[in-house]
Design an enzyme around this catalytic site. Structure first.
Site, PDB file in Angstrom:
ATOM      1  N   GLN A  91       3.785 -42.943  13.567  1.00  0.00           N
ATOM      2  CA  GLN A  91       5.213 -43.192  13.767  1.00  0.00           C
ATOM      3  C   GLN A  91       5.968 -43.256  12.448  1.00  0.00           C
ATOM      4  O   GLN A  91       7.189 -43.224  12.436  1.00  0.00           O
ATOM      5  CB  GLN A  91       5.419 -44.523  14.502  1.00  0.00           C
ATOM      6  CG  GLN A  91       5.191 -44.433  15.988  1.00  0.00           C
ATOM      7  CD  GLN A  91       5.511 -45.745  16.685  1.00  0.00           C
ATOM      8  OE1 GLN A  91       5.269 -46.820  16.146  1.00  0.00           O
ATOM      9  NE2 GLN A  91       6.037 -45.664  17.885  1.00  0.00           N
ATOM     10  N   ILE A 101       8.072 -16.031   5.700  1.00  0.00           N
ATOM     11  CA  ILE A 101       8.666 -17.358   5.518  1.00  0.00           C
ATOM     12  C   ILE A 101      10.181 -17.311   5.657  1.00  0.00           C
ATOM     13  O   ILE A 101      10.807 -18.340   5.885  1.00  0.00           O
ATOM     14  CB  ILE A 101       8.271 -17.993   4.165  1.00  0.00           C
ATOM     15  CG1 ILE A 101       8.932 -17.275   2.987  1.00  0.00           C
ATOM     16  CG2 ILE A 101       6.766 -18.046   3.992  1.00  0.00           C
ATOM     17  CD1 ILE A 101       8.853 -18.052   1.684  1.00  0.00           C
ATOM     18  N   ASP A 102      10.782 -16.136   5.516  1.00  0.00           N
ATOM     19  CA  ASP A 102      12.250 -16.038   5.556  1.00  0.00           C
ATOM     20  C   ASP A 102      12.826 -16.143   6.965  1.00  0.00           C
ATOM     21  O   ASP A 102      14.029 -16.326   7.117  1.00  0.00           O
ATOM     22  CB  ASP A 102      12.710 -14.698   4.958  1.00  0.00           C
ATOM     23  CG  ASP A 102      12.414 -14.598   3.465  1.00  0.00           C
ATOM     24  OD1 ASP A 102      12.178 -15.650   2.849  1.00  0.00           O
ATOM     25  OD2 ASP A 102      12.408 -13.478   2.935  1.00  0.00           O
ATOM     26  N   CYS A 128       0.828  -1.213   0.000  1.00  0.00           N
ATOM     27  CA  CYS A 128       0.000   0.000   0.000  1.00  0.00           C
ATOM     28  C   CYS A 128       0.862   1.263   0.000  1.00  0.00           C
ATOM     29  O   CYS A 128       1.451   1.630   1.023  1.00  0.00           O
ATOM     30  CB  CYS A 128      -0.922  -0.013   1.219  1.00  0.00           C
ATOM     31  SG  CYS A 128      -2.003   1.425   1.320  1.00  0.00           S
ATOM     32  N   GLY A 145       8.587  -4.339   7.597  1.00  0.00           N
ATOM     33  CA  GLY A 145       8.071  -3.122   6.977  1.00  0.00           C
ATOM     34  C   GLY A 145       6.654  -2.819   7.426  1.00  0.00           C
ATOM     35  O   GLY A 145       6.319  -1.677   7.773  1.00  0.00           O
TER      36      GLY A 145
END
Length: 814
Positions: free
Chosen positions: A697, A165-166, A89, A120
């Site tokens: 398992q 995800i980083d 945005c 950010g």
């Protein structure tokens, strides 16, 4: 003494309005966080609003800001991405945009914002908060709001959760979405390994991480990569020759598989890009297989990018290997969230609401983060500042400092990878005449093989002669002991079960023969990887020391069991893989009910008397109830649950999920509960049952279990080396003190060595569980999110902690 505990029922959100938005890129688990915020907010009496399309929706207002209902977040747990949308945005970066956003929030009475995004997005939220009073003044002056409205909404509270995800945000060990991304990467690597071995090819893999090498580093650890290139630690000059030499050497030792991982923005130390194709074109012997994984942000020491093209060219040119490049791209962001991400996001979402309820005008914007196994709150801008310092250190080529600033967990990952990936020449190894034996005991657990591989290789690096014992203590007394080398454990990280073989046999009846084998093979230390039998076995060996001096050696146990029932450790190797198996099955079962309304599923999980899998699996799968031994229940509780489900069927959520731990009750069996629900639900809902059994398992270990097993076993082996030196006297090792027989466990925030003797008082030996179990605190969360009224102790919450600057040396983090 007065009870100082604080309970959720004493906290009220009446009259408060909470806005929840997701901003920046999407990350798996964001929906679980949104669901937790909405349901916890409604539970405490607050109004909760979806802000669709991130900050853009907040600026545009209108239908982008809608009140959420309990039912509106149903079926969100297993959905990837973010259901409420996310958008970059530009408008929000301008003062005018933020002024419109403030007006839209005031009109709806929203003065509490929960922002799920990266640094950010969170920095933007903090700026908005700092400007809030000034924005309200402007709105009053332009007559868009009244003075009264300005006074009523005078303070904006911000709580953040990091969805990325980083895993590139300082102040938390793990961000929401990282574990799911690792699942996608490892699934691809496992699939590539099988085809690469068939065709004698090398694969160069590029993974995301333009500015952070976490995904590349942990996936390299989890799949046993031969080389990894990350932004925080660019390779030194001459790395090309070193890498090619290492690949050639590995092949010459008969390895059919080598792996290299590159971050997408990798550079060398001069700032030159290192591309996967460049590396590909640089290879020379024609043995079997190399896989190279590149993090997208990898650089060399001169800040030049290292790309997959560069690596591909390098390998083909220097070694002549048939090489392929795989760039994973947005695959890493896709799929369904892992069990870990769902549980993390749910815990964080609940904690975020508590933080908003407890916020005062002077409370700084905070981020809910994870430290070890504990949820904590840290000031948002401290985290942002530290994250920016990492980038600054990298830009100024202070790479060692950049690694430290990433945090203890990142640094420990890197140090462990260095230990395991490069075999030293025999002349470089320390002089050690010690023999160390490794064995698996108890039921198989995914991740055991990763732990064994790690222990063997670290032991060899420490100069020890390493022995592997087949079939646990039974194989020990039968003499099934053989020396193992570096190459013998190659490719073990992704294998499920126990390649050594494991049995439940306890040593007590065979102590004499075990002592004899210790003497025959001159075993100076033991590393036992296993479940409750391993714990009991270690105690029996320690107790027998007075009669058998051969057993007076350092011994350490690493917990590995799907049941997660070992005293002294919050987590066990294998439990995460089992949770993912349960969650995946529950997802499919719930999906099967999507076309058939008004159906309740009763699922039986493993765990013996320990209710960990049922409880935490229930939280990850969105269960309506979970029956466990630790929380006794009777027919009235069962009837209450039936009534709860009957009410639920009147809403738009016309299905139910109930989990039952296998030994939760002798009389209220899975069949009994199924028949009771079937009878009592007649005309309202029908029932189905499913016993998951040993599928919990089986299968390949999850990235978490591979990584956890690798690091905890490495730490255990280093402890053994230290103890061997400490107890070596007059040509022999003699250890008979309590602290020479320990269990290494994860406790809240750190890995801790604890003498097994001291854990006796913490153990319920009859039911094979710890007397106190941390995860029982999660049960109220599961009930709250399933719309039950319950008591929830929030005494642990509410403490704002400050970022701890990296210390010179601290390896206790995982």
């Amino acid at each position: 003494m007065p009870d100082s505990r604080k309970f959720i029922e004493n906290l009220s959100g009446a009259g408060k309005s909470i806005g929840v938005l997701t901003s920046g890129g999407d990350a798996q688990g964001m929906n679980a966080a949104v669901r937790a915020v909405v349901r916890m907010g409604i539970y405490v009496g607050a109004k909760v609003y979806f802000v669709h399309e991130g900050y853009q929706g907040m600026v545009d207002g209108g239908d982008n800001i809608k009140e959420a209902s309990w039912e509106s977040v149903s079926s969100m747990l297993q959905v990837g991405g973010t259901v409420i949308g996310s958008a970059r945005c530009k408008d929000f970066r301008s003062h005018e945009g933020r002024l419109r956003a403030a007006l839209n929030l005031v009109e709806r009475g929203i003065t509490n914002l929960c922002v799920i995004g990266g640094d950010g997005s969170l920095t933007g939220a903090n700026l908005f908060r700092e400007e809030w009073s000034g924005l309200l003044d402007e709105l009053v002056q332009s007559a868009q709001i009244t003075e009264e409205a300005s006074q009523t909404h005078s303070t904006l509270h911000i709580v953040g959760m990091v969805g990325s995800i980083d895993n590139d945000f300082c102040g938390t060990d793990m961000t929401i979405g990282t574990d799911s991304a690792l699942h996608r990467i490892i699934e691809v690597v496992d699939a590539i390994m099988t085809t690469a071995q068939s065709h004698q090819r090398t694969f160069v893999l590029e993974v995301m991480g333009r500015h952070c090498g976490y995904l590349a580093l942990v996936s390299a650890l989890a799949c046993g990569a031969d080389w990894v290139l990350i932004p925080e630690m660019p390779p030194k000059d001459g790395w090309e020759e070193q890498m090619c030499h290492k690949l050639s050497e590995s092949r010459s030792r008969g390895s059919r598989l080598n792996i290299i991982i590159v971050a997408e923005g990798a550079t060398d130390r001069n700032g030159n890009p290192i591309s996967s194709n460049e590396v590909k074109d640089n290879r020379a012997d024609k043995k079997r297989l190399n896989i190279i994984i590149v993090a997208e942000g990898a650089i060399d020491h001169n800040n030049k990018p290292i790309t997959t093209d560069l690596i591909k060219d390098l390998v083909v040119r220097c070694l002549g290997f048939d090489t392929r490049v795989t760039i994973l791209g947005h695959v890493q962001r896709g799929g369904t969230p892992s069990a870990f991400d769902r549980i993390l996001a749910s815990r964080m979402g609940v904690e975020a609401v508590l933080a908003l309820l407890e916020a005062s005008p002077g409370t700084p914007a905070c981020v809910v983060s994870l430290c070890g196994n504990q949820a904590v709150r840290v000031p948002l801008m401290e985290c942002v500042q530290m994250t920016q310092e990492v980038q600054k250190a990298m830009d100024e080529k202070r790479f060692e400092e950049a690694v430290k600033l990433r945090g203890r967990s990142f640094e420990n990952n890197l140090n462990t990878y260095k230990l395991l990936s490069h075999r030293k020449f025999d002349t470089e190894l320390p002089n050690s005449s010690f023999n160390v034996a490794v064995l698996n005991v108890g039921a198989p657990a995914a991740g055991m093989n990763a732990a064994v591989r790690s222990a063997i290789r670290v032991g060899i690096t420490e100069g020890h002669t390493m022995f592997a014992v087949s079939d646990g203590f039974e194989g020990f007394y039968k003499g099934q002991i053989k020396e193992v080398g570096w190459g013998d454990v190659g490719g073990w990280t992704g294998q499920g079960g126990s390649l050594l073989g494991t049995k439940r046999t306890l040593p007590a009846k065979h102590i004499g023969k075990i002592a004899e084998q210790m003497s025959i093979h001159n075993i100076n230390a033991l590393l036992v990887i296993g479940g409750f039998e391993a714990y009991l076995g270690l105690m029996e060996l320690q107790e027998a020391r007075s009669k058998h001096p051969e057993l007076c050696v350092p011994m350490v146990m690493v917990p590995a069991t799907v049941s997660n029932n070992i005293p002294g450790s919050d987590l066990s190797i294998g439990a995460d893989t089992a949770l993912n198996a349960i969650t995946d099955t529950c997802d499919r079962i719930k999906q099967s009910a999507s076309g058939t309304k008004r159906r309740v599923f009763i699922i039986e999980t493993m765990g013996g008397y320990c209710g960990y899998l049922a409880t935490v699996g229930g939280l990850a799968a969105g269960a309506d109830a979970a029956y466990i031994y630790e929380e006794p229940f009777d027919i009235r509780d069962l009837q209450s649950n039936v009534e709860h489900l009957t009410e639920k069927m009147k809403t738009s959520i016309q299905r139910g999920l109930v989990l039952r731990n296998e030994n939760s009750s002798e009389n209220y069996t899975t069949d009994f509960i199924y028949q009771l629900y079937t009878e009592e639900g007649k005309g309202v809902f029908d029932c189905r049952k499913n016993v998951l059994g040993h599928m919990q398992q089986g299968g390949a270990p999850s990235p978490f279990d591979r990584n956890f097993g690798t690091k905890i076993a490495a730490k255990a082996t280093q402890w053994i080396s230290k103890k061997l030196k400490e107890y070596y006297r007059e040509g022999r090792v003699f250890a008979n003190t309590e602290d020479s027989a320990c269990l290494l466990g994860m406790r809240r925030r750190a890995l801790v060595f604890q003498p097994v003797v001291q854990l006796k008082d913490e153990t319920d030996f009859v039911h094979r569980i710890p007397k106190e179990q941390w995860w029982l605190r999660l049960r109220p969360l599961m009930k709250i999110l399933a719309k039950y009224k319950t008591s929830y102790d929030v005494s642990d919450a509410g403490q704002l902690e400050h970022i701890v600057r990296p210390r010179a040396k601290d390896s206790s983090a995982i």
